[in-house]
Design an enzyme around this catalytic site. Structure first.
Site, PDB file in Angstrom:
ATOM      1  N   ASN A  11      46.049   1.952 -32.981  1.00  0.00           N
ATOM      2  CA  ASN A  11      44.949   0.987 -33.082  1.00  0.00           C
ATOM      3  C   ASN A  11      43.623   1.666 -33.404  1.00  0.00           C
ATOM      4  OD1 ASN A  11      46.607  -1.144 -32.591  1.00  0.00           O
ATOM      5  ND2 ASN A  11      45.877  -1.568 -30.520  1.00  0.00           N
TER       6      ASN A  11
ATOM      7  N   GLU B  69      50.654   3.091 -29.288  1.00  0.00           N
ATOM      8  CA  GLU B  69      49.990   1.824 -29.634  1.00  0.00           C
ATOM      9  C   GLU B  69      48.468   1.992 -29.653  1.00  0.00           C
ATOM     10  OE1 GLU B  69      51.566  -0.646 -30.705  1.00  0.00           O
ATOM     11  OE2 GLU B  69      53.585  -0.516 -29.900  1.00  0.00           O
TER      12      GLU B  69
ATOM     13  N   ARG C 151      51.346  -5.877 -39.611  1.00  0.00           N
ATOM     14  CA  ARG C 151      51.198  -5.604 -38.188  1.00  0.00           C
ATOM     15  C   ARG C 151      51.898  -6.725 -37.426  1.00  0.00           C
ATOM     16  NH1 ARG C 151      50.809  -0.952 -37.591  1.00  0.00           N
ATOM     17  NH2 ARG C 151      50.312  -1.367 -35.415  1.00  0.00           N
TER      18      ARG C 151
HETATM   19  N1  LIG Z   1      40.603   0.434 -31.347  1.00  0.00           N
HETATM   20  C1  LIG Z   1      40.374  -0.757 -31.913  1.00  0.00           C
HETATM   21  N2  LIG Z   1      39.243  -0.972 -32.656  1.00  0.00           N
HETATM   22  C2  LIG Z   1      39.003  -2.171 -33.237  1.00  0.00           C
HETATM   23  N3  LIG Z   1      39.844  -3.246 -33.145  1.00  0.00           N
HETATM   24  C3  LIG Z   1      40.974  -3.100 -32.419  1.00  0.00           C
HETATM   25  C4  LIG Z   1      41.307  -1.861 -31.775  1.00  0.00           C
HETATM   26  N4  LIG Z   1      42.484  -2.029 -31.132  1.00  0.00           N
HETATM   27  C5  LIG Z   1      42.871  -3.291 -31.365  1.00  0.00           C
HETATM   28  N5  LIG Z   1      41.969  -3.951 -32.135  1.00  0.00           N
HETATM   29  C6  LIG Z   1      42.067  -5.374 -32.564  1.00  0.00           C
HETATM   30  O1  LIG Z   1      43.016  -6.031 -31.742  1.00  0.00           O
HETATM   31  C7  LIG Z   1      44.054  -6.623 -32.546  1.00  0.00           C
HETATM   32  C8  LIG Z   1      45.369  -6.649 -31.791  1.00  0.00           C
HETATM   33  O2  LIG Z   1      45.873  -5.329 -31.595  1.00  0.00           O
HETATM   34  P1  LIG Z   1      47.440  -5.111 -31.394  1.00  0.00           P
HETATM   35  O3  LIG Z   1      47.906  -6.013 -30.298  1.00  0.00           O
HETATM   36  O4  LIG Z   1      47.688  -3.664 -31.223  1.00  0.00           O
HETATM   37  O5  LIG Z   1      48.090  -5.656 -32.755  1.00  0.00           O
HETATM   38  P2  LIG Z   1      48.155  -4.987 -34.230  1.00  0.00           P
HETATM   39  O6  LIG Z   1      47.830  -3.533 -34.115  1.00  0.00           O
HETATM   40  O7  LIG Z   1      49.570  -5.235 -34.652  1.00  0.00           O
HETATM   41  O8  LIG Z   1      47.166  -5.726 -35.066  1.00  0.00           O
HETATM   42  C9  LIG Z   1      44.045  -5.826 -33.819  1.00  0.00           C
HETATM   43  O9  LIG Z   1      44.589  -6.549 -34.904  1.00  0.00           O
HETATM   44  C10 LIG Z   1      42.559  -5.521 -34.002  1.00  0.00           C
HETATM   45  O10 LIG Z   1      41.876  -6.622 -34.583  1.00  0.00           O
HETATM   46 MG   LIG Z   2      48.371  -2.241 -32.626  1.00  0.00          MG
END
Ligand SMILES: Nc1ncnc2c1ncn2[C@@H]1O[C@H](COP(=O)(O)OP(=O)(O)O)[C@@H](O)[C@H]1O
Ligand SMILES: [Mg+2]
Lengths: 143, 113
Positions: free
Chosen positions: A52, A48, A106
């Site tokens: 991300n 995960e 997502r």
């Molecule tokens: N490493 C990262 N850099 C920038 N934004 C991030 C990062 N990790 C997460 N995010 C933000 O947090 C949100 C939620 O992440 P997550 O719960 O993993 O859901 P998803 O990956 O399905 O969008 C993402 O949609 C993104 O906007």
């Molecule tokens: Mg994610």
């Protein structure tokens, strides 16, 4: 606290490296003799965080992802770091079902999965500088 | 990523072989969508026997395929789900949309109704 063992992994933000990254961490953590279930939880949490970094941090452009993992007693600490766009609203990002990329199908459940599978998940992020996810999990010792 | 497709009446059975993560998602999505476009199935059954790993990217793909067929009243289900993946599905609330069935037979009879 001083770590009993430590490793560092650095790789390009290519999606091919997602399975590589989670397998390496799982192999490292195997030293603590985790259950199959604990190992699967750690692999999923790493997957995960790395995903991300690749799709949100770097928006699928190339950058470096760094993983540092430490073993301290029977606790594993895992840091996943990117130098991408950063997270503007960390509280919002943690919300179940929240995603900034619904067009990519997502689920918005990444952080919820990390929080459920690990004991602790800290997010440190600065706009334009990047994001570091710090997770810890205590491995049960069944002896 | 290799996948096998099979039909029982108008129910599409998708057998996925391998990990489902962000990397493999695109191929899985493209192949299933091509099959849906070709045969317009009324229901989808995901056979997860050969899936050893899945993360939340997989949840997104499965829900996306369900949405494609649910417009016409289609249903979806899963079988042969490993315990770790079952937990992931529970955490993500997937079972409200795509139920996990204990056997192919039960899945077929419930989904086809
Ligand atoms: N490493 C990262 N850099 C920038 N934004 C991030 C990062 N990790 C997460 N995010 C933000 O947090 C949100 C939620 O992440 P997550 O719960 O993993 O859901 P998803 O990956 O399905 O969008 C993402 O949609 C993104 O906007
Ligand atoms: Mg994610």
């Amino acid at each position: 606290m001083k770590a009993d063992n430590e490793m560092k992994l650095e790789f390009l933000s290519k999606s091919q490296n997602e399975s590589f990254a989670r397998s390496v961490v799982a192999a490292f953590v195997a030293q603590l003799d985790p259950t199959i279930e604990e190992l699967a939880e750690i692999k999923t949490a790493v997957s995960e965080a790395v995903t991300n970094a690749i799709i949100h941090g770097y928006s699928c452009e190339m950058g470096n992802v760094i993983i540092i993992s430490r073993l301290i007693g029977n606790t594993v600490e895992i840091e996943v770091k990117d130098f991408g766009v950063g997270i503007a609203d960390i509280e919002l990002a943690r919300q179940p079902l929240y995603t900034s990329k619904p067009e990519l199908e997502r689920s918005g459940m990444g952080f919820t999965v990390m929080e459920t599978f690990m004991d602790k998940v800290d997010i440190e992020s600065y706009i334009g500088e990047g994001t570091t996810i710090r997770m810890t999990k205590k491995i049960t010792t069944v002896k | 990523m290799s996948m096998d497709f099979d039909y029982i009446d108008r129910m599409l059975i998708v057998r996925i072989n391998g990990d489902i993560d962000h990397h493999s998602c695109e191929g899985i999505r493209a192949k299933i969508d091509k099959e849906i476009a070709k045969r317009s199935p009324r229901a989808i059954l995901f056979d997860m026997e050969q899936v050893g790993f899945m993360d939340s990217s997989g949840i997104g793909v499965l829900i996306g395929r369900y949405k494609l067929i649910s417009g016409g009243g289609g249903k979806a289900g899963m079988i042969n789900v490993k315990p770790q993946i079952k937990r992931l599905c529970e955490i993500c609330g997937l079972q409200k949309i795509i139920k996990i069935y204990p056997s192919k037979k039960q899945a077929i009879s419930s989904i086809k109704e």
